[in-house]
Motif scaffolding. Structure first.
Motif, PDB file in Angstrom:
ATOM      1  N   ASP A 183       0.823  -1.294  -0.235  1.00 54.48           N
ATOM      2  CA  ASP A 183       0.174  -0.119  -0.048  1.00 54.48           C
ATOM      3  C   ASP A 183       0.823   1.195  -0.196  1.00 54.48           C
ATOM      4  OD1 ASP A 183      -3.151   0.296   0.816  1.00 54.48           O
ATOM      5  OD2 ASP A 183      -1.823   2.131   0.990  1.00 54.48           O
ATOM      6  N   SER A 184       0.382   2.233  -0.813  1.00 58.22           N
ATOM      7  CA  SER A 184       1.080   3.579  -0.740  1.00 58.22           C
ATOM      8  C   SER A 184       0.994   4.427   0.576  1.00 58.22           C
ATOM      9  CB  SER A 184       0.523   4.498  -1.792  1.00 58.22           C
ATOM     10  OG  SER A 184      -0.693   4.711  -1.629  1.00 58.22           O
ATOM     11  N   GLU A 185       0.121   3.936   1.495  1.00 62.49           N
ATOM     12  CA  GLU A 185      -0.101   4.797   2.724  1.00 62.49           C
ATOM     13  C   GLU A 185       0.655   4.178   3.774  1.00 62.49           C
ATOM     14  OE1 GLU A 185      -3.958   6.608   5.204  1.00 62.49           O
ATOM     15  OE2 GLU A 185      -4.144   5.671   3.171  1.00 62.49           O
ATOM     16  N   LEU A 186       1.398   5.120   4.400  1.00 55.20           N
ATOM     17  CA  LEU A 186       2.399   4.600   5.421  1.00 55.20           C
ATOM     18  C   LEU A 186       1.729   3.661   6.699  1.00 55.20           C
ATOM     19  CD1 LEU A 186       5.144   4.962   6.454  1.00 55.20           C
ATOM     20  CD2 LEU A 186       4.684   6.709   7.544  1.00 55.20           C
ATOM     21  N   ILE A 187       0.520   4.375   7.018  1.00 56.22           N
ATOM     22  CA  ILE A 187       0.093   3.660   8.370  1.00 56.22           C
ATOM     23  C   ILE A 187      -0.382   2.320   8.178  1.00 56.22           C
ATOM     24  CG2 ILE A 187      -2.266   4.629   8.012  1.00 56.22           C
ATOM     25  CD1 ILE A 187      -0.816   4.435  11.330  1.00 56.22           C
ATOM     26  N   THR A 188      -0.798   2.203   6.873  1.00 54.40           N
ATOM     27  CA  THR A 188      -1.219   0.897   6.239  1.00 54.40           C
ATOM     28  C   THR A 188      -0.255  -0.309   6.415  1.00 54.40           C
ATOM     29  OG1 THR A 188      -2.735   1.914   4.963  1.00 54.40           O
ATOM     30  CG2 THR A 188      -2.838  -0.369   4.756  1.00 54.40           C
ATOM     31  N   ARG A 189       0.999   0.221   5.834  1.00 54.25           N
ATOM     32  CA  ARG A 189       2.193  -0.525   5.782  1.00 54.25           C
ATOM     33  C   ARG A 189       2.680  -0.892   7.315  1.00 54.25           C
ATOM     34  NH1 ARG A 189       4.302   3.184   1.826  1.00 54.25           N
ATOM     35  NH2 ARG A 189       5.577   3.728   3.479  1.00 54.25           N
ATOM     36  N   GLN A 190       2.580   0.025   8.057  1.00 61.30           N
ATOM     37  CA  GLN A 190       3.099  -0.116   9.184  1.00 61.30           C
ATOM     38  C   GLN A 190       2.228  -1.331  10.056  1.00 61.30           C
ATOM     39  OE1 GLN A 190       3.245   3.803  11.139  1.00 61.30           O
ATOM     40  NE2 GLN A 190       5.347   4.056  10.628  1.00 61.30           N
ATOM     41  N   ARG A 191       0.958  -0.823  10.121  1.00 63.42           N
ATOM     42  CA  ARG A 191      -0.049  -1.931  10.800  1.00 63.42           C
ATOM     43  C   ARG A 191      -0.005  -3.262  10.251  1.00 63.42           C
ATOM     44  NH1 ARG A 191      -5.790   1.120  11.485  1.00 63.42           N
ATOM     45  NH2 ARG A 191      -6.280  -0.972  11.053  1.00 63.42           N
ATOM     46  N   ALA A 192       0.183  -3.514   8.767  1.00 64.48           N
ATOM     47  CA  ALA A 192       0.301  -4.558   8.339  1.00 64.48           C
ATOM     48  C   ALA A 192       1.570  -5.261   8.788  1.00 64.48           C
ATOM     49  CB  ALA A 192       0.468  -4.899   6.837  1.00 64.48           C
ATOM     50  N   LEU A 193       2.650  -4.676   8.997  1.00 71.09           N
ATOM     51  CA  LEU A 193       4.022  -5.108   9.236  1.00 71.09           C
ATOM     52  C   LEU A 193       3.716  -5.481  10.895  1.00 71.09           C
ATOM     53  CD1 LEU A 193       6.538  -2.915   7.682  1.00 71.09           C
ATOM     54  CD2 LEU A 193       6.389  -5.376   7.696  1.00 71.09           C
ATOM     55  N   LEU A 253      12.512  -2.793   2.778  1.00 79.58           N
ATOM     56  CA  LEU A 253      13.941  -2.518   3.505  1.00 79.58           C
ATOM     57  C   LEU A 253      14.430  -1.178   3.465  1.00 79.58           C
ATOM     58  CD1 LEU A 253      15.809  -6.022   3.346  1.00 79.58           C
ATOM     59  CD2 LEU A 253      14.866  -4.941   5.259  1.00 79.58           C
ATOM     60  N   HIS A 254      14.117  -0.530   2.121  1.00 82.91           N
ATOM     61  CA  HIS A 254      14.594   0.766   1.822  1.00 82.91           C
ATOM     62  C   HIS A 254      13.450   2.091   2.122  1.00 82.91           C
ATOM     63  CE1 HIS A 254      17.623  -1.653   0.251  1.00 82.91           C
ATOM     64  NE2 HIS A 254      16.944  -2.393  -0.621  1.00 82.91           N
ATOM     65  N   ASP A 255      12.592   1.689   2.854  1.00 88.06           N
ATOM     66  CA  ASP A 255      11.525   2.473   3.059  1.00 88.06           C
ATOM     67  C   ASP A 255      12.003   3.705   3.733  1.00 88.06           C
ATOM     68  OD1 ASP A 255       8.229   2.167   2.951  1.00 88.06           O
ATOM     69  OD2 ASP A 255       8.988   3.626   4.509  1.00 88.06           O
ATOM     70  N   GLN A 256      11.420   4.951   3.694  1.00 88.41           N
ATOM     71  CA  GLN A 256      11.636   6.128   4.316  1.00 88.41           C
ATOM     72  C   GLN A 256      11.730   6.226   5.806  1.00 88.41           C
ATOM     73  OE1 GLN A 256      13.217   9.245   3.114  1.00 88.41           O
ATOM     74  NE2 GLN A 256      13.608   7.628   1.237  1.00 88.41           N
ATOM     75  N   ASP A 257      10.668   5.301   6.187  1.00 89.46           N
ATOM     76  CA  ASP A 257      10.156   5.478   7.454  1.00 89.46           C
ATOM     77  C   ASP A 257      10.909   4.281   8.516  1.00 89.46           C
ATOM     78  OD1 ASP A 257       8.371   6.566   9.516  1.00 89.46           O
ATOM     79  OD2 ASP A 257       7.954   3.982   9.703  1.00 89.46           O
ATOM     80  N   SER A 258      11.420   4.795   9.605  1.00 87.82           N
ATOM     81  CA  SER A 258      12.263   3.840  10.223  1.00 87.82           C
ATOM     82  C   SER A 258      11.538   2.806  11.052  1.00 87.82           C
ATOM     83  CB  SER A 258      13.067   4.557  11.343  1.00 87.82           C
ATOM     84  OG  SER A 258      12.390   5.097  12.323  1.00 87.82           O
ATOM     85  N   THR A 259      10.230   2.920  11.394  1.00 85.61           N
ATOM     86  CA  THR A 259       9.397   2.055  11.866  1.00 85.61           C
ATOM     87  C   THR A 259       9.382   0.836  10.852  1.00 85.61           C
ATOM     88  OG1 THR A 259       8.212   3.768  13.023  1.00 85.61           O
ATOM     89  CG2 THR A 259       7.438   1.662  13.193  1.00 85.61           C
ATOM     90  N   VAL A 260       8.923   1.208   9.598  1.00 89.23           N
ATOM     91  CA  VAL A 260       8.801   0.001   8.842  1.00 89.23           C
ATOM     92  C   VAL A 260      10.046  -0.894   8.650  1.00 89.23           C
ATOM     93  CG1 VAL A 260       8.364  -0.270   6.219  1.00 89.23           C
ATOM     94  CG2 VAL A 260       7.163   1.465   7.388  1.00 89.23           C
ATOM     95  N   ARG A 261      11.205  -0.156   8.489  1.00 93.44           N
ATOM     96  CA  ARG A 261      12.507  -0.906   8.415  1.00 93.44           C
ATOM     97  C   ARG A 261      12.678  -1.646   9.407  1.00 93.44           C
ATOM     98  NH1 ARG A 261      14.697   4.254   6.749  1.00 93.44           N
ATOM     99  NH2 ARG A 261      15.759   4.313   8.914  1.00 93.44           N
ATOM    100  N   GLN A 262      12.429  -1.258  10.772  1.00 99.20           N
ATOM    101  CA  GLN A 262      12.439  -1.993  11.892  1.00 99.20           C
ATOM    102  C   GLN A 262      11.566  -3.069  11.758  1.00 99.20           C
ATOM    103  OE1 GLN A 262      11.404  -0.096  15.543  1.00 99.20           O
ATOM    104  NE2 GLN A 262      12.764   1.538  15.242  1.00 99.20           N
ATOM    105  N   LYS A 263      10.338  -3.161  11.617  1.00 96.95           N
ATOM    106  CA  LYS A 263       9.516  -4.142  11.567  1.00 96.95           C
ATOM    107  C   LYS A 263       9.892  -5.189  10.311  1.00 96.95           C
ATOM    108  CE  LYS A 263       7.468  -3.596  15.316  1.00 96.95           C
ATOM    109  NZ  LYS A 263       7.519  -4.729  16.320  1.00 96.95           N
ATOM    110  N   ALA A 264      10.232  -4.668   9.379  1.00 97.12           N
ATOM    111  CA  ALA A 264      10.484  -5.330   8.035  1.00 97.12           C
ATOM    112  C   ALA A 264      11.830  -6.202   8.625  1.00 97.12           C
ATOM    113  CB  ALA A 264      10.805  -4.572   6.916  1.00 97.12           C
TER     114      ALA A 264
END
Lengths: 340, 386
Positions: free
Chosen positions: A37-47, A76-87
């Motif tokens: 998904d292009s939306e950040l919060i959706t990606r974070q919640r999915a992770l 892994l190359h996401d801008q958001d650090s939380t996404v990278r952490q969770k990935a």
């Protein structure tokens, strides 16, 4: 009666950080869509939801087959650090399962994830190193890590990383060194490990001694270690308070003393009395390794002369509870009492 | 409200006969699932008022074509034309009407409900337009809150206190699910960790053995290598010893041969050398080489002097003889007769005078006579000294 008003309060028992998981078979495909998904919060919640799900090997299997690794790689190359952490965390948990490890090896995650070596967020790096460690437990994984030229980078990282991460790196190196030592030698690993031998943390000393033990297996490693004068330090570590440190130091000495050069270096730094004291240690690895080291040392005439007087100490190991120790003791006595 | 049609069987005789009993079309169920089988026996008929097959209202008002009336073709054509015109007009009107702009690429217009409260549009109430006129200038009462027409049937049940919701009871399954899920997840993670820990422990135990065996193998390998090297060295040493021994033996043989060869050489060389005169007595040689020539020379000198003296004496005697001869001849020729008695004395006198002046002359003429051998002189002197 229904009213035309909608409550602003969300229902209670729902974790807003996690995306709701679809029922049954639909759960993972849905999450995979959400990961893209292009939306950040959706990606974070999915992770977040995925982190809980991949503890189950069945889900890991399904995830690998659904192509989760590809979408996680791009995250892994996401801008958001939380996404990278969770990935990276998802990768770590997946690497804990055999199916996950094989999937990681098959879809070439290692080169992609190794770009995070210089990530500014500590948790990302830690998760990445944990993933490496998990992958390296598999011989094929260790070979893949060596192939990705990670040995040199990891050895360099040893100097500048946090202590926790250093431990993980040393553990990874332990497995990688079983595959290939020459790369590490050319990266100057011996010098760095020598410094780590006198580290205040027992864990790091333990791992450093273990890595040195692996380095000393081929002949080049033994020569380098003798040149760098690591032997006196190892002899000093034989009196360490930690069991594993003693065992690994004795193991390293056992490998080094195979060469004549190493034998004399060890005898000159007074290894024999300390090793003899370890023969009656409570920990079987210490006993085994020190017996092996004594066996190799007794091949030198000087060593044999000293040890002939103390054969009775080794003879007490003949009725040890561990079979390997008994065998090692028998060999040691045979070598010590050998006459030309 | 509902009336039940009496069963056919009970009716006994009827106007119609059915192959299957007529029944109401079954409504679609809202949810999928197992369709309850319709039991012919227990089927209850619905409200006939809603049955479509039943004609409602006054049948007199219905427009029915007289059976005999033939449709007028002209009238029929006009009617059709009017109908077509009305359609065309309607289409034109539709075209002229302002519309919302075309949908953006990739989207399309759809009809949506804009009300806050969404209604299910499935079953529409049948509508009929009615007109009525309100009384003029009446106070308009406030508009009542819109309440959508309810759908479905109302059912009421009396509920006593504590009958509907007991928290402790109701929360139980919910809690069970929550706790169960959490525990399940936790157990999964713990089991995973335990499994990993056990694998690690097993791996460590294996590594312990593996390392020890590896070291043992390396040790034996090294030992073998040392033994091999030692063997090589000894072989080499032995070869060198053999080589040296051979060399020494050759040397000894050569020495013996040389000694044997040289044993005869020295005496023969010496004898040949001696024969060739390389060995001599220095005194003898000195006498031979220096003293004898000198002696010979000296002897020759003395001989020469003697010779000279004799020659001189010979010459003097000759001179004297010549002079005496000449004097004698003169005297004889001129005064032979006068001086014949006296001449004898004079002759002796002249002889003496001739001899005297001539001595220093000879000495002057022959200086070598003066240089007498110094040695002889010396010898004379030495002799005189003695």
């Amino acid at each position: 009666m229904a009213q035309a008003r909608i409550s602003c309060c969300l229902p209670p028992n729902i974790d807003p950080t996690k995306s709701p998981v679809a029922f049954g078979e639909r759960a993972l495909p849905k999450l995979n869509e959400e990961l893209k998904d292009s939306e950040l919060i959706t990606r974070q919640r999915a992770l977040m939801a995925l982190c809980d799900l991949v503890h189950d090997p069945e889900n890991v299997y399904q995830a690998v087959h659904l192509g989760f690794l590809e979408s996680l790689k791009s995250l892994l190359h996401d801008q958001d650090s939380t996404v990278r952490q969770k990935a990276t965390e998802v990768f770590y948990i997946m690497a804990g399962h055999s199916v996950g490890r094989q999937g990681i090896l098959k879809s070439d995650v290692i080169p992609a994830i190794s770009k995070l070596l210089d990530d500014p967020v500590v948790i990302c790096r830690q998760n990445m190193h944990k993933t490496f460690e998990m992958v390296s437990e598999l011989p094929a994984g260790a070979a893949a890590l060596v192939k990705a030229n990670l040995v040199v980078q990891l050895v360099q990282k040893l100097e500048c990383e946090l202590e926790d991460i250093q431990m993980i790196i040393l553990e990874t190196l332990h497995f990688m060194l079983q595959t290939d030592v020459l790369q590490a030698l050319s990266a100057g690993a011996v010098g760095i490990l020598k410094g780590k031998l006198s580290h205040p943390s027992a864990g790091i000393r333990r791992m450093a001694a273990k890595a040195l033990m692996d380095i000393c297996v081929p002949l080049e490693g033994k020569e380098t270690v003798c040149q760098e004068e690591v032997v006196p330090l190892l002899v000093h570590l034989l009196q360490d308070s930690d069991n594993e440190v003693r065992a690994n130091a004795a193991g390293a000495l056992m490998n080094i003393t195979i060469t004549t050069q190493g034998k004399y270096a060890a005898i000159n730094s007074g290894a024999i009395p300390k090793l003899l004291a370890l023969v009656s240690d409570g920990y079987s690895r210490v006993r085994l390794n020190s017996l092996k080291a004594l066996t190799t040392l007794s091949e030198a005439p000087e060593g044999r002369k000293v040890l002939l007087a103390d054969v009775n100490i080794i003879q007490s190991c003949l009725d040890d509870q561990s079979e390997a120790v008994r065998r090692a003791a028998a060999i040691a006595i045979q070598v010590i009492q050998w006459k030309p | 409200m509902t009336s039940v049609i009496p069963r056919q069987k009970e009716m006994g005789s009827g106007t119609y006969t059915f192959s299957s009993q007529p029944r109401v079309v079954q409504n679609r169920r809202k949810y999928r699932g197992v369709q309850p089988t319709v039991n012919e026996e227990s089927f209850t008929y619905g409200n006939i008022m809603y049955d479509r097959r039943v004609v409602r209202g006054n049948t007199y008002a219905q427009h029915t074509l007289p059976l005999s009336a033939q449709p007028d073709p002209i009238e029929f054509q006009r009617q059709q034309e009017a109908q077509r015109r009305a359609l065309a007009k309607k289409r034109a009107k539709e075209l002229l009407r302002p519309r919302t702009p075309e949908a953006v690429e990739g989207r399309k217009h759809i009809d949506v409900q804009t009300e806050l409260y969404l209604e299910e549009l499935s079953d529409r109430v049948e509508e009929k337009d009615m007109e009525c006129q309100t009384d003029a200038f009446l106070d308009r009462p406030p508009t009542p809150l819109f309440i959508p027409a309810k759908t479905g049937a109302d059912v009421a049940t009396q509920i006593l206190e504590g009958e509907l919701f007991d928290f402790d009871l109701e929360v139980k399954p919910m809690l069970e699910v929550l706790v169960g899920k959490t525990i399940e997840q936790a157990l999964l993670e713990v089991m995973e960790e335990e499994e990993l820990a056990q694998l690690r422990a097993q791996q460590r135990a294996f590594e312990e053995l593996r390392n020890a065996e590896l070291a043992e193998a390396h040790r034996l390998e090294e030992q073998e290598r040392r033994h091999r090297e030692e063997k090589e060295r000894r072989k080499k040493q032995h070869r060198e010893i053999l080589l040296k021994e051979k060399e020494t033996a050759e040397k000894v043989a050569a020495r013996a041969f040389a000694q044997q060869y040289l044993a005869d050489l020295v005496p023969s060389v010496f004898s040949s050398l001696r024969d060739n005169g390389y060995f001599y007595d220095p005194v003898e040689r000195d006498v031979e080489t220096t003293f004898m020539p000198w002696l010979m020379e000296e002897v020759e000198n003395i001989m020469k002097k003697n010779d000279l003296g004799r020659t001189m004496l010979d010459m003097i005697i000759r001179d004297v003889v010549k002079k005496r001869l000449a004097d004698f001849q003169r005297a004889t020729s001129q005064d032979y007769l006068k001086y014949e008695v006296n001449s004898q004395g004079q002759e002796i006198k002249s002889e003496k005078s001739v001899m005297q002046p001539q001595n220093p002359d000879t000495e002057a003429k022959h200086p070598e006579l003066q240089l007498k051998d110094p040695e002889t002189e010396h010898k004379d002197e030495i002799l005189s000294d003695i």
